[in-house]
Scaffold this motif. Structure first.
Motif, PDB file in Angstrom:
ATOM      1  N   GLU A   1      47.019  47.279  53.727  1.00 27.43           N
ATOM      2  CA  GLU A   1      44.954  47.259  54.099  1.00 27.43           C
ATOM      3  C   GLU A   1      44.376  47.350  53.160  1.00 27.43           C
ATOM      4  N   PHE A   2      44.412  47.786  52.154  1.00 27.00           N
ATOM      5  CA  PHE A   2      43.605  48.130  50.587  1.00 27.00           C
ATOM      6  C   PHE A   2      43.746  47.069  49.672  1.00 27.00           C
TER       7      PHE A   2
ATOM      8  N   VAL B   1      37.275  41.199  49.570  1.00 24.12           N
ATOM      9  CA  VAL B   1      35.792  41.203  49.303  1.00 24.12           C
ATOM     10  C   VAL B   1      36.086  40.281  47.599  1.00 24.12           C
ATOM     11  N   TRP B   2      37.315  40.219  47.615  1.00 26.24           N
ATOM     12  CA  TRP B   2      37.079  39.219  46.361  1.00 26.24           C
ATOM     13  C   TRP B   2      37.154  37.600  47.138  1.00 26.24           C
TER      14      TRP B   2
ATOM     15  N   GLN C   1      47.427  24.091  44.861  1.00 25.68           N
ATOM     16  CA  GLN C   1      46.598  25.425  45.600  1.00 25.68           C
ATOM     17  C   GLN C   1      46.134  26.545  44.695  1.00 25.68           C
ATOM     18  N   LEU C   2      45.181  28.112  45.018  1.00 21.31           N
ATOM     19  CA  LEU C   2      45.412  28.567  44.506  1.00 21.31           C
ATOM     20  C   LEU C   2      45.703  29.160  43.761  1.00 21.31           C
ATOM     21  N   SER C   3      46.013  30.002  42.663  1.00 23.11           N
ATOM     22  CA  SER C   3      46.827  30.578  41.711  1.00 23.11           C
ATOM     23  C   SER C   3      46.646  31.668  42.237  1.00 23.11           C
ATOM     24  N   ARG C   4      48.628  31.819  42.690  1.00 22.95           N
ATOM     25  CA  ARG C   4      48.932  33.205  43.437  1.00 22.95           C
ATOM     26  C   ARG C   4      48.235  34.554  42.284  1.00 22.95           C
ATOM     27  N   LYS C   5      48.905  33.788  40.971  1.00 25.45           N
ATOM     28  CA  LYS C   5      48.608  34.901  39.962  1.00 25.45           C
ATOM     29  C   LYS C   5      47.185  35.399  39.444  1.00 25.45           C
ATOM     30  N   GLU C   6      46.632  34.456  39.479  1.00 26.98           N
ATOM     31  CA  GLU C   6      44.928  35.241  38.799  1.00 26.98           C
ATOM     32  C   GLU C   6      44.798  35.811  40.312  1.00 26.98           C
TER      33      GLU C   6
ATOM     34  N   ALA D   1      43.013  39.358  40.019  1.00 25.44           N
ATOM     35  CA  ALA D   1      41.595  39.638  40.233  1.00 25.44           C
ATOM     36  C   ALA D   1      41.905  40.606  41.780  1.00 25.44           C
ATOM     37  N   ILE D   2      42.907  40.953  42.588  1.00 29.68           N
ATOM     38  CA  ILE D   2      42.527  42.302  43.250  1.00 29.68           C
ATOM     39  C   ILE D   2      43.559  43.269  42.742  1.00 29.68           C
TER      40      ILE D   2
END
Length: 147
Positions: free
Chosen positions: A11-12, A19-20, A37-42, A46-47
């Motif tokens: 959930e967190f 939010v991000w 695709q969006l970078s999973r690492k970045e 961020a989260i």
């Protein structure tokens, strides 16, 4: 995060991702595109998670899929090729072609090197044969018979 159980962590991270996601603009998303695709690492940075959250947390996985689909519709992400659309969850068939190609290239290089060495040796032996042939002819003319 210590003290949280698995469900609370799910959930967190789901909330952190939402939010991000809401705080990002199309330009922000464009900055983290990696291989279409969006970078999973970045996003993980961020989260505050590992990249595995995008595969293992079903809520985050679905949210990310929806986000990327929306970004493709808006032209922020490139469209998926047909094979990526149809084979999203199917395992890829193993092919040893790349390994075989590398081994063939290596073997070819070894054979070419051996061929060059053998050509040089043949040339050297032909010169020696020519030299000894002349010597044998000279000895015969002089009346000596070589053994």
């Amino acid at each position: 995060m210590s003290g949280m159980n698995g469900q609370q962590l799910k959930e967190f991270y789901a909330n952190a991702f939402e939010v991000w996601k809401e705080t990002q603009s199309d330009d922000d998303f464009m900055q983290i595109i990696y291989r279409g695709q969006l970078s999973r690492k970045e996003m993980a940075k961020a989260i505050g998670s590992q990249t595995s959250v995008f595969r293992q947390n079903p809520v985050v996985k679905e949210s990310l899929q929806n986000l990327e689909d929306t970004l493709r519709e808006r032209g922020v992400l490139p469209p998926l090729v047909q094979s990526a659309k149809t084979n999203t969850n199917e395992p890829k068939e193993y092919s040893n072609k790349a390994t075989t190609d590398i081994l063939n290239i290596k073997r070819l290089a070894e054979l070419e090197a051996e061929n060059i060495e053998l050509k040089a040796k043949v040339e050297q032996l032909e010169k020696q044969l020519e030299k000894y042939g002349e010597l044998s002819e000279t000895l015969s003319e002089m009346g000596f018979i070589p053994r």
